[in-house]
Motif scaffolding. Sequence first.
Motif, PDB file in Angstrom:
ATOM      1  N   THR A   1       0.854  -1.191   0.000  1.00  0.00           N
ATOM      2  CA  THR A   1       0.000   0.000   0.000  1.00  0.00           C
ATOM      3  C   THR A   1       0.886   1.236   0.000  1.00  0.00           C
ATOM      4  OG1 THR A   1      -0.123   0.021   2.432  1.00  0.00           O
ATOM      5  CG2 THR A   1      -1.877  -1.166   1.248  1.00  0.00           C
ATOM      6  N   VAL A   2       0.248   2.402  -0.050  1.00  0.00           N
ATOM      7  CA  VAL A   2       0.974   3.672  -0.066  1.00  0.00           C
ATOM      8  C   VAL A   2       0.569   4.486   1.163  1.00  0.00           C
ATOM      9  CG1 VAL A   2       1.426   5.785  -1.356  1.00  0.00           C
ATOM     10  CG2 VAL A   2       0.991   3.642  -2.575  1.00  0.00           C
TER      11      VAL A   2
ATOM     12  N   PRO B   1       0.238   7.903   3.508  1.00  0.00           N
ATOM     13  CA  PRO B   1      -0.184   9.262   3.131  1.00  0.00           C
ATOM     14  C   PRO B   1       0.955  10.155   2.647  1.00  0.00           C
ATOM     15  CG  PRO B   1      -1.300   8.588   5.127  1.00  0.00           C
ATOM     16  CD  PRO B   1      -0.276   7.518   4.820  1.00  0.00           C
TER      17      PRO B   1
ATOM     18  N   GLY C   1       3.385   9.129   0.826  1.00  0.00           N
ATOM     19  CA  GLY C   1       3.888   8.578  -0.428  1.00  0.00           C
ATOM     20  C   GLY C   1       4.850   7.414  -0.286  1.00  0.00           C
TER      21      GLY C   1
ATOM     22  N   ASN D   1      -3.891   2.915   5.370  1.00  0.00           N
ATOM     23  CA  ASN D   1      -3.475   3.307   4.020  1.00  0.00           C
ATOM     24  C   ASN D   1      -4.588   3.058   3.011  1.00  0.00           C
ATOM     25  OD1 ASN D   1      -0.969   3.985   5.039  1.00  0.00           O
ATOM     26  ND2 ASN D   1       0.072   2.195   4.206  1.00  0.00           N
ATOM     27  N   LEU D   2      -5.238   1.898   3.084  1.00  0.00           N
ATOM     28  CA  LEU D   2      -6.306   1.576   2.137  1.00  0.00           C
ATOM     29  C   LEU D   2      -7.507   2.503   2.299  1.00  0.00           C
ATOM     30  CD1 LEU D   2      -6.149  -2.323   2.207  1.00  0.00           C
ATOM     31  CD2 LEU D   2      -5.457  -0.804   0.328  1.00  0.00           C
TER      32      LEU D   2
ATOM     33  N   ALA E   1      -7.339   5.619   2.963  1.00  0.00           N
ATOM     34  CA  ALA E   1      -6.965   6.879   2.311  1.00  0.00           C
ATOM     35  C   ALA E   1      -6.748   6.715   0.808  1.00  0.00           C
ATOM     36  CB  ALA E   1      -5.692   7.436   2.955  1.00  0.00           C
ATOM     37  N   ASN E   2      -6.254   5.528   0.399  1.00  0.00           N
ATOM     38  CA  ASN E   2      -5.941   5.274  -1.005  1.00  0.00           C
ATOM     39  C   ASN E   2      -6.091   3.776  -1.246  1.00  0.00           C
ATOM     40  OD1 ASN E   2      -4.830   4.847  -3.526  1.00  0.00           O
ATOM     41  ND2 ASN E   2      -2.898   5.897  -3.096  1.00  0.00           N
ATOM     42  N   PRO E   3      -7.135   3.345  -1.940  1.00  0.00           N
ATOM     43  CA  PRO E   3      -7.376   1.910  -2.101  1.00  0.00           C
ATOM     44  C   PRO E   3      -6.435   1.202  -3.087  1.00  0.00           C
ATOM     45  CG  PRO E   3      -9.028   3.150  -3.298  1.00  0.00           C
ATOM     46  CD  PRO E   3      -8.198   4.155  -2.532  1.00  0.00           C
ATOM     47  N   ALA E   4      -5.581   1.944  -3.789  1.00  0.00           N
ATOM     48  CA  ALA E   4      -4.645   1.316  -4.732  1.00  0.00           C
ATOM     49  C   ALA E   4      -3.650   0.444  -3.962  1.00  0.00           C
ATOM     50  CB  ALA E   4      -3.904   2.376  -5.533  1.00  0.00           C
ATOM     51  N   CYS E   5      -3.428  -0.763  -4.479  1.00  0.00           N
ATOM     52  CA  CYS E   5      -2.504  -1.665  -3.798  1.00  0.00           C
ATOM     53  C   CYS E   5      -2.005  -2.747  -4.749  1.00  0.00           C
ATOM     54  CB  CYS E   5      -3.167  -2.307  -2.581  1.00  0.00           C
ATOM     55  SG  CYS E   5      -4.545  -3.393  -2.965  1.00  0.00           S
TER      56      CYS E   5
ATOM     57  N   GLU F   1      -7.408  -2.257  -6.714  1.00  0.00           N
ATOM     58  CA  GLU F   1      -7.919  -1.470  -5.600  1.00  0.00           C
ATOM     59  C   GLU F   1      -8.615  -2.405  -4.633  1.00  0.00           C
ATOM     60  OE1 GLU F   1     -10.401   1.624  -7.153  1.00  0.00           O
ATOM     61  OE2 GLU F   1      -8.695   2.660  -8.054  1.00  0.00           O
TER      62      GLU F   1
END
Length: 172
Positions: free
Chosen positions: A42-43, A45, A47, A76-77, A79-83, A99
Motif C-alpha cells: 500500500t501507499v 499518506p 507517499g 493506508n487503504l 486513504a488510497n485503495p490502490a494496492c 484497488e
Amino acid sequence: MTEASETKNLDRSGLAELPWSRARDLLATQTPHEDLTFFVGTVRPDGRPHAAGVGAIWVDDALYFVSGPGTRRARNLAANPACTVSVRLRGLDLTMEGEAGRLTDATTLERVAAVYREGGWPAAVVDEGFTASFMAASAGPSPWHLYRLTLHRAIGVATAEPHGATRWDFSR
C-alpha cells in the motif's frame, strides 16, 4: 469470471505467453489449503510504500484478504485503495495490482468465512467483520475487516514448465 481483456508477453527468450487461466486456477486450488504468504503493498499518506504479509484466499473468482482496522495497511487503504498483492504459487510468481475495498455485507462475509474455515482459520462473522480464536499478533483486536481486490493488472513469471512471463490487463 475474471478474464483478462488484454495480455502482453513479457518473455524475452521466445517462450509463449501464459494464459490467465493458469494463474486463476492456481489461486483457486492452492488457497486456502496450502501454506501461502501473500504480501499486500500500500501507499502511506506521505507517499512511502508499505508492505505486509496477509492471509488471502481466492473465492468465487476474486481475491480477499483480512486486516485489522488499526493496522497501517487498513489506514493506508482507507486513504488510497490502490494496492498490490504478491504471492509465490506452485510454479508461478504472481503480482496483482488493483484497488482493495472493504466489504461489510453479511452474505459475502459468511461465504468468505466458510472458505477460511475450510483452510483451518476459524473465522466467524461479527460486527461487519471477522473474529477468530487466533490471528496475527499485529492485527490488533477483532473484528477484522475483509477486503476484496478489484483486479486491474497482474504479472506472472512461471517458475515451472511451461516457462514464460506475461502481463494480464483487466477491464475496469
